[in-house]
Design an enzyme around this catalytic site. Sequence first.
Site, mmCIF file in Angstrom:
data_model
loop_
_atom_site.group_PDB
_atom_site.id
_atom_site.type_symbol
_atom_site.label_atom_id
_atom_site.label_comp_id
_atom_site.label_asym_id
_atom_site.label_seq_id
_atom_site.Cartn_x
_atom_site.Cartn_y
_atom_site.Cartn_z
ATOM 1 N N THR A 125 0.850 -1.185 0.000
ATOM 2 C CA THR A 125 0.000 0.000 0.000
ATOM 3 C C THR A 125 0.884 1.233 0.000
ATOM 4 O O THR A 125 2.028 1.180 0.441
ATOM 5 C CB THR A 125 -0.896 0.042 1.247
ATOM 6 O OG1 THR A 125 -0.044 0.055 2.392
ATOM 7 C CG2 THR A 125 -1.791 -1.178 1.307
ATOM 8 N N GLU A 152 -5.806 -3.227 -1.733
ATOM 9 C CA GLU A 152 -6.424 -4.359 -1.032
ATOM 10 C C GLU A 152 -7.567 -4.988 -1.825
ATOM 11 O O GLU A 152 -8.013 -6.088 -1.517
ATOM 12 C CB GLU A 152 -6.956 -3.891 0.343
ATOM 13 C CG GLU A 152 -5.883 -3.495 1.337
ATOM 14 C CD GLU A 152 -5.445 -2.026 1.211
ATOM 15 O OE1 GLU A 152 -5.626 -1.450 0.108
ATOM 16 O OE2 GLU A 152 -4.934 -1.482 2.193
ATOM 17 N N LYS A 185 -13.968 16.173 12.227
ATOM 18 C CA LYS A 185 -15.107 16.063 13.139
ATOM 19 C C LYS A 185 -15.190 17.319 13.983
ATOM 20 O O LYS A 185 -14.435 17.497 14.918
ATOM 21 C CB LYS A 185 -14.974 14.816 14.007
ATOM 22 C CG LYS A 185 -15.194 13.557 13.191
ATOM 23 C CD LYS A 185 -15.204 12.313 14.050
ATOM 24 C CE LYS A 185 -15.197 11.088 13.162
ATOM 25 N NZ LYS A 185 -14.707 9.888 13.843
ATOM 26 N N TRP A 242 -19.587 15.650 11.063
ATOM 27 C CA TRP A 242 -18.541 15.385 10.079
ATOM 28 C C TRP A 242 -18.517 16.457 8.995
ATOM 29 O O TRP A 242 -19.559 16.857 8.487
ATOM 30 C CB TRP A 242 -18.779 14.025 9.395
ATOM 31 C CG TRP A 242 -18.322 12.859 10.220
ATOM 32 C CD1 TRP A 242 -17.879 12.896 11.503
ATOM 33 C CD2 TRP A 242 -18.267 11.499 9.800
ATOM 34 N NE1 TRP A 242 -17.551 11.631 11.913
ATOM 35 C CE2 TRP A 242 -17.777 10.758 10.900
ATOM 36 C CE3 TRP A 242 -18.569 10.836 8.616
ATOM 37 C CZ2 TRP A 242 -17.589 9.381 10.842
ATOM 38 C CZ3 TRP A 242 -18.384 9.459 8.569
ATOM 39 C CH2 TRP A 242 -17.896 8.733 9.659
#
Lengths: 549, 549
Positions: B184, B329, B443, B448
């Site tokens: 990754t 992934e 946040k 959010w």
Amino acid sequence: MATDLTLRPFFWRATNLFPEKEVVSRTHQGQTRYTYGEFGERVRRLASALEALGVESGDRVGTLGWNHHRHFEAYYAAPLMGAQLHTVNLLLHDDHVEHIVTDAADDVLLVDPDAVDTVERLWDAFDSVEAVVVMGDEDAVPDSDSDSDADLPIYGYESLLDDHDPVDSWPGVDEDAPAGMCYTSGTTGKPKGVEYTQKMIYSHAMMAATPAAQNVDEDDVVMPVVPMFHVNAWEFPYTVTLAGAKPVFPGPSPDSEDLVRLIEEEGVTLTAGVPTVWIDLLDYLDEHGGDLSSLERIIVGGSAAPRQVMRRFEDEYGVKMEHAWGMTETMSIGSMSRPKSTMDLDGDGESYEVRSKQGLLSPGLEMKVVDDDGEEVPWDGESFGELYVRGPTVVDEYFERPEANETDFEDDEGGRWLKTGDVVTVDENGYIEIVDRAKDVIKSGGEWISSIELENELMGHEDVVEAAVVSVSHERWQERPLACVVRKEGTDVDAEDLREFLADDYPKWWLPDNVLFIEEVPKTATGKFDKKQLREDIEDPDLPYTPGE
Amino acid sequence: MATDLTLRPFFWRATNLFPEKEVVSRTHQGQTRYTYGEFGERVRRLASALEALGVESGDRVGTLGWNHHRHFEAYYAAPLMGAQLHTVNLLLHDDHVEHIVTDAADDVLLVDPDAVDTVERLWDAFDSVEAVVVMGDEDAVPDSDSDSDADLPIYGYESLLDDHDPVDSWPGVDEDAPAGMCYTSGTTGKPKGVEYTQKMIYSHAMMAATPAAQNVDEDDVVMPVVPMFHVNAWEFPYTVTLAGAKPVFPGPSPDSEDLVRLIEEEGVTLTAGVPTVWIDLLDYLDEHGGDLSSLERIIVGGSAAPRQVMRRFEDEYGVKMEHAWGMTETMSIGSMSRPKSTMDLDGDGESYEVRSKQGLLSPGLEMKVVDDDGEEVPWDGESFGELYVRGPTVVDEYFERPEANETDFEDDEGGRWLKTGDVVTVDENGYIEIVDRAKDVIKSGGEWISSIELENELMGHEDVVEAAVVSVSHERWQERPLACVVRKEGTDVDAEDLREFLADDYPKWWLPDNVLFIEEVPKTATGKFDKKQLREDIEDPDLPYTPGE
């Protein structure tokens, strides 16, 4: 590593991402239309109902049904609950149905209204079957106090669904769990069963959806005319679902009128079936007309479509016919015939020549073509041999048939080959062409003669409706070809005419030693020429001609 | 049952059925053109050479290479011999390359000429590596008696191929054998490795080839601009092979001129890469012109393409841009965004709105979106949550990272979910839209705020080149948004202008508390905004504005 390959994500995709998309179904009682959302709910109810009837993971749910939404629901309910869907050909004779249901030891049967009689007749032999569900409206379910001798534990599909709440979730199912089962059409000996695991169906459906194979996209409207009792209807019930395409199920024994109506009303873009369906459809269109403007492609399999039929669909209706090859043992589609983009085909004659072949092996498979000595033959478009294939979507055994498993497969370090029994040539471009079934090929004086090639040529004669060529035994040449021909009504073509017709393109020793004129070529339940029956019928024919003369 | 799912049939299909088809490759030394037939021969020689270098089944073959034919050969040679191809990003800093090669314990490295320096610098740390092969012509191989300190066991790719005969056959390889490996990009912590088995690559490539995903057909000419060190170049090296399509590899650090030339000369129909590539290409075309008439589609992933760029490609060049979403992934492609045929979109505005999303989950996968309490959020296009996915093409662990394996996955009876770290909404039609990375979401006072949404909006301002929004800590609101903006040269837009610009569409409490004007947004090696670095750079910014004012 990673999640198992099962059918659950296909169901998930259609019901969650395309809940508004329509599913259309012609049934015994009329036409039904609902959405993938409703389909999902009914599949969950069916699973719940089957569970209540005692179906457990590993059990077999047999079906005797046409192409309709209830059958489609069973295609998912059984595998998703870990059971196995066993589709039985309802057109078979009783003794074959009996053999197939008892050989597989089905636990529950889902049957169409017009198959209830068959089940009643055979009930005493069906020891394993614990319940019979009639896939029709309530009035299609026989009264339990009918005068039938058989006291069937019989249920109505719709009331079962009404009586059971949808299952909340699906159990984890192993990718190697058997999910499907089909019997070969069995032109030799008793039908043999093959089992498809979850992983095999997943892999084959994904392959079938690719542009190299069926090429099914979300905006397609797909009408599988190939019966759902025939190799998973060439996987269409699964490819449409994973693609989110709209399926149109043409119902019990659809005729040309039904098919044309469904194409017109539903905007069918892709359909598929054996050649006879499309030959009949052309006849119907000639007489009644019809609008095929939505239709883009017809996938043809089972046997080859006459070139003239391909031409007419394309020239008159703008519909492309695409040849596919496959077997019960390859889960249907194993090759497709489309010209390569690199081919420089001058004029449409060459294009049809390519498209008339069985084509290029599908992605994920490997093949070789071997002669009688087990040697690979060259890809020259002329050398004959038996086609061997292997891959994740090719079965590697028959169900409880140890003898066939000895003879019909061959192992090497790369895996297990299926001996297809098809005798083929492969041309320089890799296109397979079937020249015969191994058991039908004629071996005359040590040389092979292709019965299929002679048949196709004969059927190109304007006065010939059907032609089947079989071998008859011969003292000197071991085997010789005999043609059995159905004449067009009102014509009087004779044996000498047809031998002359063939002589233009074939060596003299290929010409049939006689031509018998018959009423009809006997056919198997799947519409293929039944040469075993034909050979029995003709037994000891007169052979007035001799090879080379 | 059936043969294992391995890469062998893909190789078989391209080299046997399309031996005449071209493979085009721009290299460090010029342009190469050969056929799949020659490709096959060279893959067999490479396998033979790797075997001679000691590579055995189960070993890891690392690569540091751009997109070219030699790298493509390695994509098959290693897996077909039962080894594992481990693609390493050659743009990474030394410490990351060192971590990745030593973590994976690669046995042999195949490296591009411009990565030889990197290998020499890091050689002392590469305990596991037994040989280094330079993927270039012979003059790209350093002299063994060079003045470099490192005494590398170094080989030239071409002389290795010349010196070894092609292998005759491939060993039987288990479908669960690791065949690929990728790390990754690691915006948090050290890069984590994932392994792809033969079965996973087979399944993903087949899925990727379907019309629902990349839709790769035989007549396509496919140029993957996405680097081959990046999630198997989104599987294109495998999808082109199984489809028999013509691949065009754009070589080392291709610029817009290279790409336009390849599109024009090779008739590229499909290409793919991150948005910056296509933004640069438009600039190039504006200045120099170019012929994109062969090009049908650009698949865009990595991050979202600005809507204006999508429009320009379509209106001015007739090229469709298609958004894809995926991760290392998920083996790349996990969703694609195309409008459904059932959508009634009036005008192209709505169409672009749909196409700008990440789209519909690909066949074979399942997903759910969960909030902080682990509850699924409704598909209303507004409710946020973390995207969980699972399927046969989703990894279920990181390589030797037990802590990450605890936190980044979640099991239930249907299998193992990957927690993607992407915060998304899903609309009524099932279209995913990424609103943030979980670690980047802001946040503020329990609510959010999507940093990505603010960025996209800011980048729609005519004077803004780049915009990254990060959270900064705030005594009262816990976190507040701060925008870091790169102004277009010669313009003087200020913070108040941009806040007013945003105020049209967002509530006041979403407006950034300040806008810092910077030279450039720091980027990861794969071209994504490196917000971790950005947060470090800005540390303690001045916040002149307060939310709601």
